[in-house]
Design a protein around this motif. Structure first.
Motif, PDB file in Angstrom:
ATOM      1  N   ASP A 145       0.803  -1.221   0.000  1.00 28.80           N
ATOM      2  CA  ASP A 145       0.000   0.000   0.000  1.00 28.80           C
ATOM      3  C   ASP A 145       0.840   1.277   0.000  1.00 28.80           C
ATOM      4  O   ASP A 145       0.364   2.324  -0.431  1.00 28.80           O
ATOM      5  CB  ASP A 145      -0.931   0.012   1.217  1.00 28.80           C
ATOM      6  N   HIS A 146       2.069   1.184   0.508  1.00 25.72           N
ATOM      7  CA  HIS A 146       2.901   2.382   0.648  1.00 25.72           C
ATOM      8  C   HIS A 146       4.335   2.034   0.246  1.00 25.72           C
ATOM      9  O   HIS A 146       5.088   1.465   1.037  1.00 25.72           O
ATOM     10  CB  HIS A 146       2.852   2.914   2.082  1.00 25.72           C
ATOM     11  N   LYS A 147       4.685   2.377  -0.969  1.00 26.51           N
ATOM     12  CA  LYS A 147       6.011   2.057  -1.499  1.00 26.51           C
ATOM     13  C   LYS A 147       7.099   2.682  -0.631  1.00 26.51           C
ATOM     14  O   LYS A 147       6.970   3.826  -0.186  1.00 26.51           O
ATOM     15  CB  LYS A 147       6.132   2.571  -2.941  1.00 26.51           C
ATOM     16  N   GLY A 148       8.151   1.923  -0.392  1.00 26.99           N
ATOM     17  CA  GLY A 148       9.264   2.435   0.394  1.00 26.99           C
ATOM     18  C   GLY A 148       9.144   2.167   1.874  1.00 26.99           C
ATOM     19  O   GLY A 148       9.955   2.670   2.663  1.00 26.99           O
ATOM     20  N   GLN A 149       8.144   1.368   2.276  1.00 24.03           N
ATOM     21  CA  GLN A 149       7.982   0.992   3.671  1.00 24.03           C
ATOM     22  C   GLN A 149       7.916  -0.526   3.758  1.00 24.03           C
ATOM     23  O   GLN A 149       7.474  -1.194   2.828  1.00 24.03           O
ATOM     24  CB  GLN A 149       6.715   1.619   4.270  1.00 24.03           C
ATOM     25  N   GLU A 150       8.343  -1.074   4.891  1.00 22.76           N
ATOM     26  CA  GLU A 150       8.310  -2.526   5.046  1.00 22.76           C
ATOM     27  C   GLU A 150       8.146  -2.927   6.507  1.00 22.76           C
ATOM     28  O   GLU A 150       8.473  -2.163   7.420  1.00 22.76           O
ATOM     29  CB  GLU A 150       9.571  -3.162   4.469  1.00 22.76           C
ATOM     30  N   ILE A 151       7.621  -4.135   6.683  1.00 24.55           N
ATOM     31  CA  ILE A 151       7.431  -4.686   8.016  1.00 24.55           C
ATOM     32  C   ILE A 151       8.324  -5.907   8.166  1.00 24.55           C
ATOM     33  O   ILE A 151       8.566  -6.644   7.201  1.00 24.55           O
ATOM     34  CB  ILE A 151       5.953  -5.053   8.269  1.00 24.55           C
ATOM     35  N   THR A 152       8.835  -6.102   9.367  1.00 22.58           N
ATOM     36  CA  THR A 152       9.632  -7.282   9.685  1.00 22.58           C
ATOM     37  C   THR A 152       9.022  -7.974  10.896  1.00 22.58           C
ATOM     38  O   THR A 152       8.801  -7.341  11.936  1.00 22.58           O
ATOM     39  CB  THR A 152      11.099  -6.911   9.988  1.00 22.58           C
ATOM     40  N   PHE A 153       8.735  -9.267  10.735  1.00 18.56           N
ATOM     41  CA  PHE A 153       8.262 -10.094  11.836  1.00 18.56           C
ATOM     42  C   PHE A 153       9.482 -10.796  12.439  1.00 18.56           C
ATOM     43  O   PHE A 153      10.206 -11.498  11.737  1.00 18.56           O
ATOM     44  CB  PHE A 153       7.261 -11.138  11.344  1.00 18.56           C
ATOM     45  N   LEU A 167       6.067 -15.074  17.528  1.00 17.45           N
ATOM     46  CA  LEU A 167       6.328 -13.655  17.301  1.00 17.45           C
ATOM     47  C   LEU A 167       6.835 -12.985  18.575  1.00 17.45           C
ATOM     48  O   LEU A 167       6.202 -13.081  19.634  1.00 17.45           O
ATOM     49  CB  LEU A 167       5.049 -12.964  16.827  1.00 17.45           C
ATOM     50  N   ASP A 168       7.969 -12.302  18.464  1.00 15.43           N
ATOM     51  CA  ASP A 168       8.585 -11.647  19.615  1.00 15.43           C
ATOM     52  C   ASP A 168       8.691 -10.130  19.438  1.00 15.43           C
ATOM     53  O   ASP A 168       8.685  -9.390  20.412  1.00 15.43           O
ATOM     54  CB  ASP A 168       9.974 -12.231  19.845  1.00 15.43           C
ATOM     55  N   SER A 169       8.791  -9.691  18.171  1.00 15.94           N
ATOM     56  CA  SER A 169       8.906  -8.251  17.878  1.00 15.94           C
ATOM     57  C   SER A 169       8.288  -7.954  16.522  1.00 15.94           C
ATOM     58  O   SER A 169       8.224  -8.825  15.653  1.00 15.94           O
ATOM     59  CB  SER A 169      10.373  -7.797  17.848  1.00 15.94           C
ATOM     60  N   LEU A 170       7.852  -6.709  16.356  1.00 17.65           N
ATOM     61  CA  LEU A 170       7.399  -6.190  15.075  1.00 17.65           C
ATOM     62  C   LEU A 170       8.206  -4.940  14.760  1.00 17.65           C
ATOM     63  O   LEU A 170       8.380  -4.074  15.625  1.00 17.65           O
ATOM     64  CB  LEU A 170       5.917  -5.817  15.116  1.00 17.65           C
ATOM     65  N   ILE A 171       8.671  -4.841  13.518  1.00 18.13           N
ATOM     66  CA  ILE A 171       9.419  -3.665  13.085  1.00 18.13           C
ATOM     67  C   ILE A 171       8.766  -3.120  11.829  1.00 18.13           C
ATOM     68  O   ILE A 171       8.500  -3.860  10.880  1.00 18.13           O
ATOM     69  CB  ILE A 171      10.885  -4.027  12.800  1.00 18.13           C
ATOM     70  N   PHE A 172       8.481  -1.823  11.833  1.00 15.42           N
ATOM     71  CA  PHE A 172       7.920  -1.148  10.662  1.00 15.42           C
ATOM     72  C   PHE A 172       8.824   0.031  10.367  1.00 15.42           C
ATOM     73  O   PHE A 172       9.087   0.858  11.242  1.00 15.42           O
ATOM     74  CB  PHE A 172       6.492  -0.687  10.953  1.00 15.42           C
TER      75      PHE A 172
END
Length: 206
Positions: A145-153, A167-172
């Protein structure tokens, strides 16, 4: 990298439908998103417990209800947020995330693969690894939905059974920011595709 071959995810399809009918806002963690001005952090509702300056970066840390730790990194010149990380406290009170049905300490790497449709990608310079008797896995996905952004599980599990790590952390974060600080060379699952974060956040729970 493990070449995971998931079946079509019903929740993924529901998420896309939900976005078509109701998505209007960018994906958020604790009320903030990548690209927000630092002033938006007032919406977190907590004062920072620590502030650190590292060159051009301002890093602010918060303790949230339920004990989770939130870290927000912004660019001091632009005043914009580049990196958001939330770490699970280990307590049941902190299990909820901003993605319905995805829970800290309960949702496994196998379930995340099924939800996202692939094993994502890793950066060759920062892909996780062993931590004492456990294995840390980082699975990243670009935001459709938003180019140039990413999520890490970030999942943590036994060395012998990483697929059932939880799951221990979420990074956006901004992809450009991570390219600078984690390295730009990536390894992709052959089934990889970006994921619709707005849609997943709007999907009904099951």
């Amino acid at each position: 990298m493990h070449k995971f071959r998931p079946t079509t995810s019903p929740l993924f399809a529901i998420a896309i439908w939900a976005c078509l009918t109701s998505c209007t806002l960018a994906f958020e963690i604790s009320g903030i998103t990548v690209g927000d001005p630092v002033s938006k952090m007032a919406s977190i509702g907590e004062d920072p417990v620590a502030k650190d300056v590292e060159g051009p970066l301002l890093i602010q840390r918060f303790e949230l209800p339920g004990g989770n730790q939130l870290s927000v990194t912004s660019d001091r010149d632009s005043g914009l947020i580049d990196f958001i990380e939330i770490d699970w406290s280990g307590e049941a009170a902190g299990q909820l995330t901003d993605i319905p049905g995805v829970l800290f300490g309960r949702t496994t790497l196998t379930e995340l693969r099924a939800l996202t449709g692939s094993n994502g990608f890793v950066r060759k310079q920062n892909y996780g690894g062993p931590d004492s008797a456990e294995l840390i896995s980082l699975n990243s996905y670009e935001d459709l939905d938003h180019k140039g952004q990413e999520i890490t599980f970030v999942t943590r599990g036994p060395m012998s059974d990483a697929a059932h790590g939880v799951l221990d952390s979420l990074i956006f974060a901004s992809s450009a920011f991570l390219d600078d600080y984690w390295g730009s060379e990536k390894l992709f699952d052959t089934a990889y595709r970006p994921i619709p974060l707005d849609a997943l956040a709007a999907a009904p729970t099951h």
